[in-house]
Design a protein around this motif. Structure first.
Motif, PDB file in Angstrom:
ATOM      1  N   ALA A   1       0.856  -1.178   0.000  1.00  0.00           N
ATOM      2  CA  ALA A   1       0.000   0.000   0.000  1.00  0.00           C
ATOM      3  C   ALA A   1       0.899   1.237   0.000  1.00  0.00           C
ATOM      4  O   ALA A   1       1.440   1.619   1.031  1.00  0.00           O
ATOM      5  N   LEU A   2       1.065   1.825  -1.163  1.00  0.00           N
ATOM      6  CA  LEU A   2       1.971   2.953  -1.316  1.00  0.00           C
ATOM      7  C   LEU A   2       1.188   4.161  -1.816  1.00  0.00           C
ATOM      8  O   LEU A   2       0.518   4.091  -2.842  1.00  0.00           O
ATOM      9  N   GLU A   3       1.259   5.250  -1.069  1.00  0.00           N
ATOM     10  CA  GLU A   3       0.598   6.496  -1.463  1.00  0.00           C
ATOM     11  C   GLU A   3       1.653   7.453  -1.984  1.00  0.00           C
ATOM     12  O   GLU A   3       2.725   7.586  -1.394  1.00  0.00           O
ATOM     13  N   THR A   4       1.361   8.120  -3.101  1.00  0.00           N
ATOM     14  CA  THR A   4       2.300   9.082  -3.665  1.00  0.00           C
ATOM     15  C   THR A   4       1.675  10.471  -3.689  1.00  0.00           C
ATOM     16  O   THR A   4       0.467  10.621  -3.864  1.00  0.00           O
ATOM     17  N   SER A   5       2.502  11.481  -3.490  1.00  0.00           N
ATOM     18  CA  SER A   5       2.069  12.859  -3.662  1.00  0.00           C
ATOM     19  C   SER A   5       3.207  13.630  -4.317  1.00  0.00           C
ATOM     20  O   SER A   5       4.383  13.324  -4.103  1.00  0.00           O
ATOM     21  N   LEU A   6       2.847  14.598  -5.146  1.00  0.00           N
ATOM     22  CA  LEU A   6       3.833  15.399  -5.869  1.00  0.00           C
ATOM     23  C   LEU A   6       3.518  16.869  -5.645  1.00  0.00           C
ATOM     24  O   LEU A   6       2.389  17.306  -5.859  1.00  0.00           O
ATOM     25  N   GLU A   7       4.525  17.616  -5.200  1.00  0.00           N
ATOM     26  CA  GLU A   7       4.387  19.058  -5.009  1.00  0.00           C
ATOM     27  C   GLU A   7       5.336  19.779  -5.952  1.00  0.00           C
ATOM     28  O   GLU A   7       6.457  19.322  -6.178  1.00  0.00           O
ATOM     29  N   ALA A   8       4.890  20.918  -6.474  1.00  0.00           N
ATOM     30  CA  ALA A   8       5.723  21.820  -7.263  1.00  0.00           C
ATOM     31  C   ALA A   8       5.756  23.144  -6.510  1.00  0.00           C
ATOM     32  O   ALA A   8       4.719  23.786  -6.328  1.00  0.00           O
ATOM     33  N   ILE A   9       6.942  23.551  -6.054  1.00  0.00           N
ATOM     34  CA  ILE A   9       7.075  24.707  -5.178  1.00  0.00           C
ATOM     35  C   ILE A   9       7.937  25.768  -5.862  1.00  0.00           C
ATOM     36  O   ILE A   9       9.168  25.666  -5.877  1.00  0.00           O
ATOM     37  N   PRO A  10       7.297  26.798  -6.473  1.00  0.00           N
ATOM     38  CA  PRO A  10       8.079  27.867  -7.107  1.00  0.00           C
ATOM     39  C   PRO A  10       8.752  28.753  -6.057  1.00  0.00           C
ATOM     40  O   PRO A  10       8.185  29.006  -4.996  1.00  0.00           O
ATOM     41  N   ASP A  11       9.957  29.212  -6.368  1.00  0.00           N
ATOM     42  CA  ASP A  11      10.632  30.196  -5.528  1.00  0.00           C
ATOM     43  C   ASP A  11      11.514  31.054  -6.426  1.00  0.00           C
ATOM     44  O   ASP A  11      11.446  30.951  -7.652  1.00  0.00           O
TER      45      ASP A  11
ATOM     46  N   LEU B   1       6.688   9.324  -1.210  1.00  0.00           N
ATOM     47  CA  LEU B   1       6.128   7.974  -1.220  1.00  0.00           C
ATOM     48  C   LEU B   1       5.932   7.559   0.221  1.00  0.00           C
ATOM     49  O   LEU B   1       6.877   7.608   1.008  1.00  0.00           O
ATOM     50  N   THR B   2       4.722   7.159   0.576  1.00  0.00           N
ATOM     51  CA  THR B   2       4.424   6.775   1.957  1.00  0.00           C
ATOM     52  C   THR B   2       3.829   5.381   1.976  1.00  0.00           C
ATOM     53  O   THR B   2       2.891   5.084   1.225  1.00  0.00           O
ATOM     54  N   ASN B   3       4.366   4.534   2.839  1.00  0.00           N
ATOM     55  CA  ASN B   3       3.815   3.188   3.033  1.00  0.00           C
ATOM     56  C   ASN B   3       2.607   3.312   3.962  1.00  0.00           C
ATOM     57  O   ASN B   3       2.755   3.537   5.159  1.00  0.00           O
ATOM     58  N   THR B   4       1.409   3.165   3.399  1.00  0.00           N
ATOM     59  CA  THR B   4       0.183   3.283   4.190  1.00  0.00           C
ATOM     60  C   THR B   4      -0.324   1.924   4.665  1.00  0.00           C
ATOM     61  O   THR B   4      -1.375   1.845   5.307  1.00  0.00           O
TER      62      THR B   4
ATOM     63  N   ASP C   1       0.240  -2.035   6.590  1.00  0.00           N
ATOM     64  CA  ASP C   1       0.677  -2.484   7.913  1.00  0.00           C
ATOM     65  C   ASP C   1       1.862  -3.444   7.845  1.00  0.00           C
ATOM     66  O   ASP C   1       2.249  -4.024   8.847  1.00  0.00           O
ATOM     67  N   GLN C   2       2.427  -3.612   6.641  1.00  0.00           N
ATOM     68  CA  GLN C   2       3.612  -4.446   6.429  1.00  0.00           C
ATOM     69  C   GLN C   2       4.699  -3.603   5.765  1.00  0.00           C
ATOM     70  O   GLN C   2       4.389  -2.610   5.079  1.00  0.00           O
ATOM     71  N   PRO C   3       5.972  -3.953   5.925  1.00  0.00           N
ATOM     72  CA  PRO C   3       7.032  -3.230   5.210  1.00  0.00           C
ATOM     73  C   PRO C   3       6.802  -3.307   3.701  1.00  0.00           C
ATOM     74  O   PRO C   3       6.277  -4.292   3.182  1.00  0.00           O
ATOM     75  N   ALA C   4       7.182  -2.238   3.004  1.00  0.00           N
ATOM     76  CA  ALA C   4       7.074  -2.183   1.542  1.00  0.00           C
ATOM     77  C   ALA C   4       8.477  -2.080   0.966  1.00  0.00           C
ATOM     78  O   ALA C   4       9.259  -1.220   1.382  1.00  0.00           O
ATOM     79  N   THR C   5       8.805  -2.966   0.037  1.00  0.00           N
ATOM     80  CA  THR C   5      10.115  -2.943  -0.601  1.00  0.00           C
ATOM     81  C   THR C   5       9.971  -2.380  -2.007  1.00  0.00           C
ATOM     82  O   THR C   5       9.200  -2.902  -2.816  1.00  0.00           O
ATOM     83  N   LEU C   6      10.706  -1.312  -2.284  1.00  0.00           N
ATOM     84  CA  LEU C   6      10.722  -0.686  -3.596  1.00  0.00           C
ATOM     85  C   LEU C   6      12.000  -1.119  -4.302  1.00  0.00           C
ATOM     86  O   LEU C   6      13.097  -0.981  -3.748  1.00  0.00           O
TER      87      LEU C   6
ATOM     88  N   GLU D   1      13.496  -0.139   1.634  1.00  0.00           N
ATOM     89  CA  GLU D   1      12.377  -0.690   2.384  1.00  0.00           C
ATOM     90  C   GLU D   1      11.766   0.409   3.247  1.00  0.00           C
ATOM     91  O   GLU D   1      12.467   1.118   3.956  1.00  0.00           O
ATOM     92  N   LEU D   2      10.435   0.543   3.126  1.00  0.00           N
ATOM     93  CA  LEU D   2       9.702   1.508   3.934  1.00  0.00           C
ATOM     94  C   LEU D   2       8.874   0.759   4.965  1.00  0.00           C
ATOM     95  O   LEU D   2       8.037  -0.079   4.613  1.00  0.00           O
ATOM     96  N   ALA D   3       9.113   1.063   6.230  1.00  0.00           N
ATOM     97  CA  ALA D   3       8.309   0.481   7.303  1.00  0.00           C
ATOM     98  C   ALA D   3       6.901   1.082   7.240  1.00  0.00           C
ATOM     99  O   ALA D   3       6.692   2.125   6.613  1.00  0.00           O
ATOM    100  N   PRO D   4       5.925   0.445   7.847  1.00  0.00           N
ATOM    101  CA  PRO D   4       4.575   1.029   7.881  1.00  0.00           C
ATOM    102  C   PRO D   4       4.617   2.474   8.401  1.00  0.00           C
ATOM    103  O   PRO D   4       5.252   2.752   9.417  1.00  0.00           O
ATOM    104  N   GLY D   5       3.995   3.381   7.653  1.00  0.00           N
ATOM    105  CA  GLY D   5       3.971   4.793   8.021  1.00  0.00           C
ATOM    106  C   GLY D   5       5.196   5.583   7.599  1.00  0.00           C
ATOM    107  O   GLY D   5       5.206   6.813   7.676  1.00  0.00           O
ATOM    108  N   GLU D   6       6.241   4.925   7.131  1.00  0.00           N
ATOM    109  CA  GLU D   6       7.475   5.609   6.732  1.00  0.00           C
ATOM    110  C   GLU D   6       7.341   6.185   5.328  1.00  0.00           C
ATOM    111  O   GLU D   6       6.648   5.644   4.480  1.00  0.00           O
ATOM    112  N   SER D   7       8.052   7.309   5.106  1.00  0.00           N
ATOM    113  CA  SER D   7       8.017   7.981   3.807  1.00  0.00           C
ATOM    114  C   SER D   7       9.418   8.122   3.233  1.00  0.00           C
ATOM    115  O   SER D   7      10.409   8.130   3.962  1.00  0.00           O
ATOM    116  N   LEU D   8       9.460   8.264   1.907  1.00  0.00           N
ATOM    117  CA  LEU D   8      10.688   8.531   1.170  1.00  0.00           C
ATOM    118  C   LEU D   8      10.404   9.737   0.289  1.00  0.00           C
ATOM    119  O   LEU D   8       9.361   9.782  -0.375  1.00  0.00           O
TER     120      LEU D   8
END
Length: 109
Positions: free
Chosen positions: A2-12, A22-25, A27-32, A68-75
């Protein structure tokens, strides 16, 4: 996986910073498993015209790597588009994992 992705574009003042999270949503580790050292590619398009691609002119080691992303961990993966031309754009981040995937957002510079 269960991997959730979000993309932000931040002008400066220096350009536009893109942040893919990328967030592991689950309850098990996710291996990318990544196909190369680039991990993701950020692409800016205007309609059917590609305006900028982060990976242009770059070389990446061609080797499989894993994270590897643990449950709740993000990259987070980031890129910067320096000196963008003003306008309205679509942004696509292509995830370079064995399973593929992408995230999209819009951008006004």
């Amino acid at each position: 996986m269960a991997l959730e992705t979000s993309l932000e574009a931040i002008p400066d003042d220096e350009g536009v910073r893109f942040v893919l999270e990328l967030t592991n949503t689950g309850d098990q580790p996710a291996t990318l498993t990544f196909r190369d050292a680039g991990k993701a590619d950020f692409v800016v398009v205007d309609g059917d015209t590609e305006c900028w691609r982060w990976s242009d002119g770059q070389l990446f080691a061609q080797m499989l790597t894993t994270e590897e992303l643990a449950p709740g961990e993000s990259l987070q993966l980031e890129a910067v588009w320096e000196h963008p031309t003003p306008g309205d754009y679509d942004v696509v981040c292509e995830l370079k994992t064995m399973d593929g995937g992408e995230a999209r957002t819009t951008l006004t510079v």
